[in-house]
Design a protein around this motif. Sequence first.
Motif, PDB file in Angstrom:
ATOM      1  N   ARG A 261       0.853  -1.197   0.000  1.00 36.57           N
ATOM      2  CA  ARG A 261       0.000   0.000   0.000  1.00 36.57           C
ATOM      3  C   ARG A 261       0.877   1.231   0.000  1.00 36.57           C
ATOM      4  O   ARG A 261       1.774   1.361   0.817  1.00 36.57           O
ATOM      5  N   ARG A 262       0.612   2.130  -0.929  1.00 39.06           N
ATOM      6  CA  ARG A 262       1.388   3.371  -0.994  1.00 39.06           C
ATOM      7  C   ARG A 262       0.442   4.527  -0.758  1.00 39.06           C
ATOM      8  O   ARG A 262      -0.665   4.536  -1.307  1.00 39.06           O
TER       9      ARG A 262
ATOM     10  N   LYS B 137      -1.758   6.112  -3.574  1.00 36.15           N
ATOM     11  CA  LYS B 137      -1.618   5.389  -4.841  1.00 36.15           C
ATOM     12  C   LYS B 137      -2.207   3.994  -4.713  1.00 36.15           C
ATOM     13  O   LYS B 137      -2.396   3.499  -3.606  1.00 36.15           O
ATOM     14  N   ALA B 138      -2.430   3.364  -5.869  1.00 34.94           N
ATOM     15  CA  ALA B 138      -3.002   2.019  -5.841  1.00 34.94           C
ATOM     16  C   ALA B 138      -1.956   1.036  -5.325  1.00 34.94           C
ATOM     17  O   ALA B 138      -0.771   1.209  -5.569  1.00 34.94           O
ATOM     18  N   PRO B 139      -2.396  -0.011  -4.592  1.00 35.20           N
ATOM     19  CA  PRO B 139      -1.433  -1.000  -4.111  1.00 35.20           C
ATOM     20  C   PRO B 139      -0.721  -1.667  -5.285  1.00 35.20           C
ATOM     21  O   PRO B 139      -1.292  -1.797  -6.366  1.00 35.20           O
ATOM     22  N   LYS B 140       0.508  -2.057  -5.055  1.00 39.47           N
ATOM     23  CA  LYS B 140       1.294  -2.635  -6.133  1.00 39.47           C
ATOM     24  C   LYS B 140       2.202  -3.719  -5.577  1.00 39.47           C
ATOM     25  O   LYS B 140       2.527  -3.719  -4.397  1.00 39.47           O
ATOM     26  N   LYS B 141       2.632  -4.626  -6.459  1.00 42.84           N
ATOM     27  CA  LYS B 141       3.596  -5.639  -6.045  1.00 42.84           C
ATOM     28  C   LYS B 141       4.945  -4.959  -5.833  1.00 42.84           C
ATOM     29  O   LYS B 141       5.383  -4.173  -6.678  1.00 42.84           O
ATOM     30  N   ALA B 142       5.569  -5.241  -4.713  1.00 40.99           N
ATOM     31  CA  ALA B 142       6.820  -4.546  -4.403  1.00 40.99           C
ATOM     32  C   ALA B 142       7.826  -5.484  -3.770  1.00 40.99           C
ATOM     33  O   ALA B 142       7.470  -6.496  -3.163  1.00 40.99           O
ATOM     34  N   LEU B 143       9.088  -5.118  -3.932  1.00 41.05           N
ATOM     35  CA  LEU B 143      10.165  -5.823  -3.247  1.00 41.05           C
ATOM     36  C   LEU B 143      10.358  -5.158  -1.891  1.00 41.05           C
ATOM     37  O   LEU B 143      10.413  -3.935  -1.802  1.00 41.05           O
ATOM     38  N   LEU B 144      10.431  -5.975  -0.852  1.00 43.19           N
ATOM     39  CA  LEU B 144      10.709  -5.439   0.482  1.00 43.19           C
ATOM     40  C   LEU B 144      12.127  -5.813   0.883  1.00 43.19           C
ATOM     41  O   LEU B 144      12.507  -6.982   0.819  1.00 43.19           O
ATOM     42  N   ILE B 145      12.920  -4.815   1.234  1.00 43.05           N
ATOM     43  CA  ILE B 145      14.224  -5.070   1.839  1.00 43.05           C
ATOM     44  C   ILE B 145      14.131  -4.556   3.270  1.00 43.05           C
ATOM     45  O   ILE B 145      13.861  -3.378   3.483  1.00 43.05           O
ATOM     46  N   GLN B 146      14.318  -5.474   4.212  1.00 43.73           N
ATOM     47  CA  GLN B 146      14.227  -5.063   5.610  1.00 43.73           C
ATOM     48  C   GLN B 146      15.598  -5.213   6.282  1.00 43.73           C
ATOM     49  O   GLN B 146      16.220  -6.260   6.189  1.00 43.73           O
ATOM     50  N   ILE B 147      16.023  -4.138   6.916  1.00 49.34           N
ATOM     51  CA  ILE B 147      17.296  -4.173   7.638  1.00 49.34           C
ATOM     52  C   ILE B 147      16.983  -3.898   9.101  1.00 49.34           C
ATOM     53  O   ILE B 147      16.420  -2.849   9.426  1.00 49.34           O
ATOM     54  N   SER B 148      17.278  -4.868   9.953  1.00 45.98           N
ATOM     55  CA  SER B 148      16.933  -4.662  11.362  1.00 45.98           C
ATOM     56  C   SER B 148      18.138  -4.939  12.249  1.00 45.98           C
ATOM     57  O   SER B 148      19.051  -5.669  11.863  1.00 45.98           O
TER      58      SER B 148
END
Length: 356
Positions: free
Chosen positions: A278-279, A282-293
């Motif tokens: 969800r942006r 804007k309309a929801p879109k397929k996205a790459l998630l990079i998570q750094i924790s």
Amino acid sequence: MINNENFSPELLDAIWQNQTTSVMLLDKNFTVVYANTSTSELLGLATKRLLKQPFDTLFNYHSIDLKRIAQFSLIDGVDCQQHRADVVFSDSRHAKVSVNSRRINFKGIAYILLECRQTDDEIKHDQASNQMHQYQAARNLIRGLAHEIKNPLGGIRGAAQLLQYEVDQQERNQCAELIIEQADRLRELVDRLLGPNQLPQKSYVNIHQALESVVKLSTLDNCTNIELKKDYDPSIPDVFIDQSKIQQVVLNIVRNAQQALIDGGEIKIKTRINHQHRRPGKAPKKALLIQISDNGPGIDHSIRETLFYPMITNKEGGSGLGLSIAQTLIDQHDGYIECDSWPGHTEFNIYLPFAD
Ligand SMILES: Nc1ncnc2c1ncn2[C@@H]1O[C@H](COP(=O)(O)OP(=O)(O)O)[C@@H](O)[C@H]1O
Ligand SMILES: [Mg+2]
């Protein structure tokens, strides 16, 4: 917990009447079947004047989306939410309300349970808090800038003064060099502040290869007291990005995590596909998630709200530009970056939409 013996319809009614949220029961034609005390307080109408009234007649105006409620809640049985609906009550007061609707079935008949909460105070509080944070960020920015400009400026002035009376050519050359050096320092500062100015050069990139180079660059591999954990989703297809810019973003975030883990700890890099990212707006879109924790101390409260602003830092000698540059680069990719942090945990989530 309610003890069964004390559990009575009177108690239930007392709970219902004493709720601070307005709760109404509407039939399928949006006629009020039941309403609690808070509803009559919110609407400025006695309960008697509410019951059996069509919902629309309770207001001079409202932007509550009844069609959506009818479709989703009543027909499909899905809960509906609407934030910041505008209402003008019959006594001309205006308010913003947040509305929740849910279908309940009673003796084979479907009703809508509608909860309304006035949110003006929350919105005003948010606005005031935003304003305060922006003001603080602007002050920090100016203070940081003033500090960074004053030093080279002092050097330039001193060198120019010497130059005025110096006769020895070698000394004069040295002064001139110093002036050039300090002027360059100022130009660099301005360039850094303006942020990355070239457009991204995108190509299809294997994100895990790109991340591996970052890991090497940050020398995490041979850092003894920080453990690096990778949790990659190997099924992620190539993404259309400017590799070096995304690497820069990840590097900035990983460096911060390293610097936060003075006593050692763990940094995790995780990749996933987010099918319905969800942006805002804007309309929801397929996205790459990079998570750094990381499991460091967490982000200081005093800078949390303005974390991505330039020159926000609480490090000795920190530039406070790492995250602001990261944000600019992610914006250039039409992506989104967010941070969640509490003591013992900090995570940055970067979302990069896949090309259509
Ligand atoms: N993983 C983290 N843990 C704790 N604090 C962090 C973390 N990442 C960023 N911060 C905080 O955010 C601030 C801003 O980071 P950044 O924009 O990179 O500037 P800088 O690193 O030069 O201070 C840092 O000074 C630090 O206080
Ligand atoms: Mg940094």
